[in-house]
Write a protein that holds these residues in place. Structure first.
Motif, mmCIF file in Angstrom:
data_model
loop_
_atom_site.group_PDB
_atom_site.id
_atom_site.type_symbol
_atom_site.label_atom_id
_atom_site.label_comp_id
_atom_site.label_asym_id
_atom_site.label_seq_id
_atom_site.Cartn_x
_atom_site.Cartn_y
_atom_site.Cartn_z
ATOM 1 N N LYS A 400 -6.126 1.519 -3.464
ATOM 2 C CA LYS A 400 -6.552 0.519 -2.487
ATOM 3 C C LYS A 400 -7.519 -0.483 -3.111
ATOM 4 O O LYS A 400 -7.345 -1.705 -2.968
ATOM 5 N N LYS A 442 -3.548 5.397 4.460
ATOM 6 C CA LYS A 442 -2.158 5.109 4.091
ATOM 7 C C LYS A 442 -1.840 3.627 4.215
ATOM 8 O O LYS A 442 -1.323 2.988 3.281
ATOM 9 N N GLU A 443 -2.120 3.057 5.364
ATOM 10 C CA GLU A 443 -1.774 1.659 5.593
ATOM 11 C C GLU A 443 -2.612 0.727 4.732
ATOM 12 O O GLU A 443 -2.155 -0.347 4.335
ATOM 13 N N ASP A 446 -0.991 0.252 1.407
ATOM 14 C CA ASP A 446 0.122 -0.712 1.505
ATOM 15 C C ASP A 446 -0.401 -2.135 1.625
ATOM 16 O O ASP A 446 0.106 -3.054 0.958
ATOM 17 N N LYS A 447 -1.403 -2.328 2.471
ATOM 18 C CA LYS A 447 -1.949 -3.675 2.682
ATOM 19 C C LYS A 447 -2.596 -4.232 1.416
ATOM 20 O O LYS A 447 -2.691 -5.451 1.249
ATOM 21 N N LYS A 451 2.215 -0.387 -4.850
ATOM 22 C CA LYS A 451 3.539 0.225 -4.686
ATOM 23 C C LYS A 451 3.369 1.743 -4.692
ATOM 24 O O LYS A 451 2.634 2.279 -5.524
ATOM 25 N N VAL A 452 4.022 2.416 -3.784
ATOM 26 C CA VAL A 452 3.894 3.870 -3.670
ATOM 27 C C VAL A 452 5.243 4.515 -3.965
ATOM 28 O O VAL A 452 6.260 4.173 -3.347
#
Length: 653
Positions: A400, A442-443, A446-447, A451-452
């Motif tokens: 993050k 989690k979000e 992504d924000k 890349k996961v």
């Protein structure tokens, strides 16, 4: 607007606050030399910036005999005023109001710091501090009243918008009010009218000092929750009496005392909003604005309390330690961006109780807002290709933070979902809320543009082929395979195996606890709920030795004992012997050195330590430009250090 009640203004005396969210008083240990500090300015200012309508400072000491904690601000010194002005000016720039909380802890302290006797209504030791106090003489009561007044003047000169007097769970005033601690036979003891006399004297002294155009309120214990103490009915009468005096403008509520500190600072085993009925009960009897505090970590719940008329102001403490910007996010409808407090108590109460600086498992910026607070994160000068291996809390935070700085980040995990060891920990009895740590992040991963890639067993060859500039290894730790002889035999399992794969255990289970924390206790309770007869053996003085600072010890032991779990402390386990269905534990008492055996048991469960899973890290050394490891891959610890290290590395690469 999603929350019309929560974001409506409220008049508190002569002050109008812009919304119904109050950042509640709590110890920080951030004061320096018993004076206000820059760190406190940024700490409280961050919550003002985050949208709280009102900030109430931690308790500040009004008298030399009140030195319960080393790092309190001593308000009776005029030297506090310049520091106060810096703090209040900083908070005011964000359109928030700030009140100072003044307190004398009375018997809930000790003289080892002040080298003065502890003062109290009666010479009864506090259950926690255990020092016999001096019974206050009438002139002592008058002296404390004068000091309250002097301190109030310093607060007003320091630019505060109001004062809250601490009459709650930890206070001299409550000790006068309560029949549990006040055994006096003079005009300050006996009847409720007499027991109210000293607290009313403190209130009137402050009101006279600051005048009628300055907001003044009381933090009141709504129920001491112990036989012989104040109950809601008595507190309703006290609050009505305070209101009738015409001296105060609001009533802020707390609960319990040091007899039952687990209720003052409820952990995740305590229901959300557990104090709401008490606030509603007080609000039925008085017209003054009433504050409700106690595990209200969600704007939806806060809105409901206000809409139902159960309170006028919502106090949030740990919720805003965890996410200072909860109010702003709720106002803007960004509910998915809120980092919800899980009441683990590890970083906040757990640290303060050990005389450390305030922290938060999920918010590494606590106390470091100047360096790490909102708006301090800068884009990286050079965009790097970053590979992170391990999707637990440390890896997620690293991803993050690095993503937010503009790096090209890929996060790998061998599992099909992110979470790492948290996914196991949350399966322990009553620990499901622990999983919110992962839901919160989690979000955000992504924000941040990371890349996961899940379900991927990363190899050295694969990593090197991708030619990353940076590799962060967050592969965590695994249980020790055979910590003592015989511990790798049949019918022997570790905590992970029990919580994840649910092996067929027999009816009698021995859990060897070298953890002292939730890993062992929550697993034992998980098994007891299934009807297993559980026997816990530990080398520590008692089961749950690490649970005291988080306020989990009392209720955890209570639940385990009620479920029939047996405790055997003081035993160093040296061998596990016997066949399945007849396992025998061999060890010796760490004090007497006497050897003994326990059993037979159908199965044995081990909570006997972790070891690093660092094979990937060791293989990569010298083969990539920048190589780091975080969390349990460095050394097996708790989740706070994984998040701290992931956050720090993500900021710095």
């Amino acid at each position: 607007m999603m929350f019309p009640y929560l974001f409506s203004p409220l008049k508190l005396g002569t002050v109008e606050v812009k919304n119904r969210i109050s950042f509640q008083p709590h110890l920080t240990n951030l004061a320096v030399g018993n004076l206000p500090s820059e760190r406190q300015m940024y700490y409280w200012g961050e919550r003002a910036k985050g949208g709280a309508g009102l900030i109430i400072t931690e308790e500040m000491s009004v008298h030399p005999t009140d030195m319960a904690y080393e790092k309190l601000i001593d308000v009776y010194h005029p030297e506090v005023i310049p520091g106060f002005k810096k703090i209040t000016d900083y908070v005011h720039q964000y359109d928030a109001k700030i009140f100072a909380q003044l307190n004398h802890n009375g018997q809930q302290g000790d003289g080892s710091i002040s080298r003065l006797p502890v003062w109290a209504p009666s010479p009864m030791p506090d259950v926690l501090f255990r020092e016999t106090p001096k019974e206050m003489e009438p002139e002592d009561i008058e002296e404390v009243a004068r000091y309250f007044a002097k301190c109030a003047i310093h607060v007003r000169e320091g630019g505060f918008d109001g004062i809250e007097l601490q009459f709650g769970h930890s206070s001299l005033a409550r000790q006068f009010l309560s029949p549990l601690t006040n055994f006096r036979s003079d005009e300050y003891g006996g009847s409720l009218e007499n027991r109210m006399r000293a607290p009313l004297r403190f209130i009137s002294a402050v009101r006279k000092a600051v005048g009628n155009d300055f907001t003044l309120g009381v933090r009141m214990c709504a129920d001491e929750m112990i036989p012989g103490g104040l109950d809601l009915a008595q507190v309703q009468e006290i609050c009505a009496g305070f209101e009738t005096s015409g001296l105060i403008d609001f009533m802020d509520l707390s609960i319990a005392t040091f007899y039952n500190l687990y209720l003052v600072e409820g952990s995740m085993h305590t229901p959300l909003g557990y104090t709401i009925p008490l606030a509603a009960g007080v609000r039925e009897k008085i017209k003054l604005p009433v504050f409700c505090t106690g595990r209200i970590n969600d704007p939806v719940m806060a809105e409901k309390v206000l809409a139902n008329g159960q309170a006028d102001m919502i106090g949030m403490c740990r919720g805003l330690i965890c996410d200072p910007f909860l109010p702003k996010k709720a106002f803007e409808g960004r509910m998915d961006d809120i980092r919800y407090c899980i009441a683990c108590n590890q970083g906040c109460i757990g640290r303060i109780g050990m005389n450390k600086l305030l922290g938060c498992v999920q918010n590494p910026a606590v106390g470091r807002e100047k360096e790490w607070g909102e708006g301090t994160l800068e884009k990286a000068a050079v965009r790097k290709k970053v590979a992170i291996v391990g999707g637990g809390p440390g890896g997620m935070w690293a991803a993050k933070m690095a993503g937010r700085r503009g790096h090209d980040v890929t996060l790998f995990d061998r599992n099909e979902v992110l979470g790492g060891q948290v996914l196991t920990a949350m399966k322990g009895a009553g620990r499901d809320e622990f999983g919110v740590i992962i839901r919160n992040e989690k979000e955000q991963v992504d924000k941040a543009g990371a890349k996961v890639k899940l379900g991927v067993e990363v190899t050295i060859e694969q990593l090197l082929a991708d030619k990353p500039d940076v590799v962060i290894v967050a592969t965590g730790s695994v249980p020790k395979e055979h910590p003592v002889p015989g511990a790798d035999g049949p019918a022997i399992y570790n905590v992970w195996q029990v919580l994840n794969s649910q092996p067929e255990l027999g009816q009698t289970v021995c859990l060897i606890d070298y953890d002292g924390h939730q890993r062992a206790a929550a697993t034992a309770e998980y098994l007891a709920i299934q009807g297993k007869k559980v026997h816990m053996i530990t080398a520590s003085l008692f089961i749950g030795a690490e649970l005291g600072p988080t306020q989990d010890l009392y209720l955890t032991r209570q639940r385990l004992l009620q479920k029939g779990v047996t405790f055997t402390p003081d035993i160093a386990v040296m061998e596990v012997a016997g066949d399945a269905g007849a396992k025998v534990i061999k060890g010796f008492n760490v004090y007497s050195n006497a050897w003994d055996e326990w059993g037979p048991f159908d199965s044995v469960v081990l909570a006997m330590g972790q070891r690093v899973d660092d094979a990937l890290y060791q293989s990569l050394k010298g083969k990539v430009k920048e190589l780091y490891r975080v969390g349990d891959a460095v050394a097996p610890r708790k989740v706070d250090m994984a998040i701290w290290e992931g956050h720090k590395i993500g900021r710095e690469i």
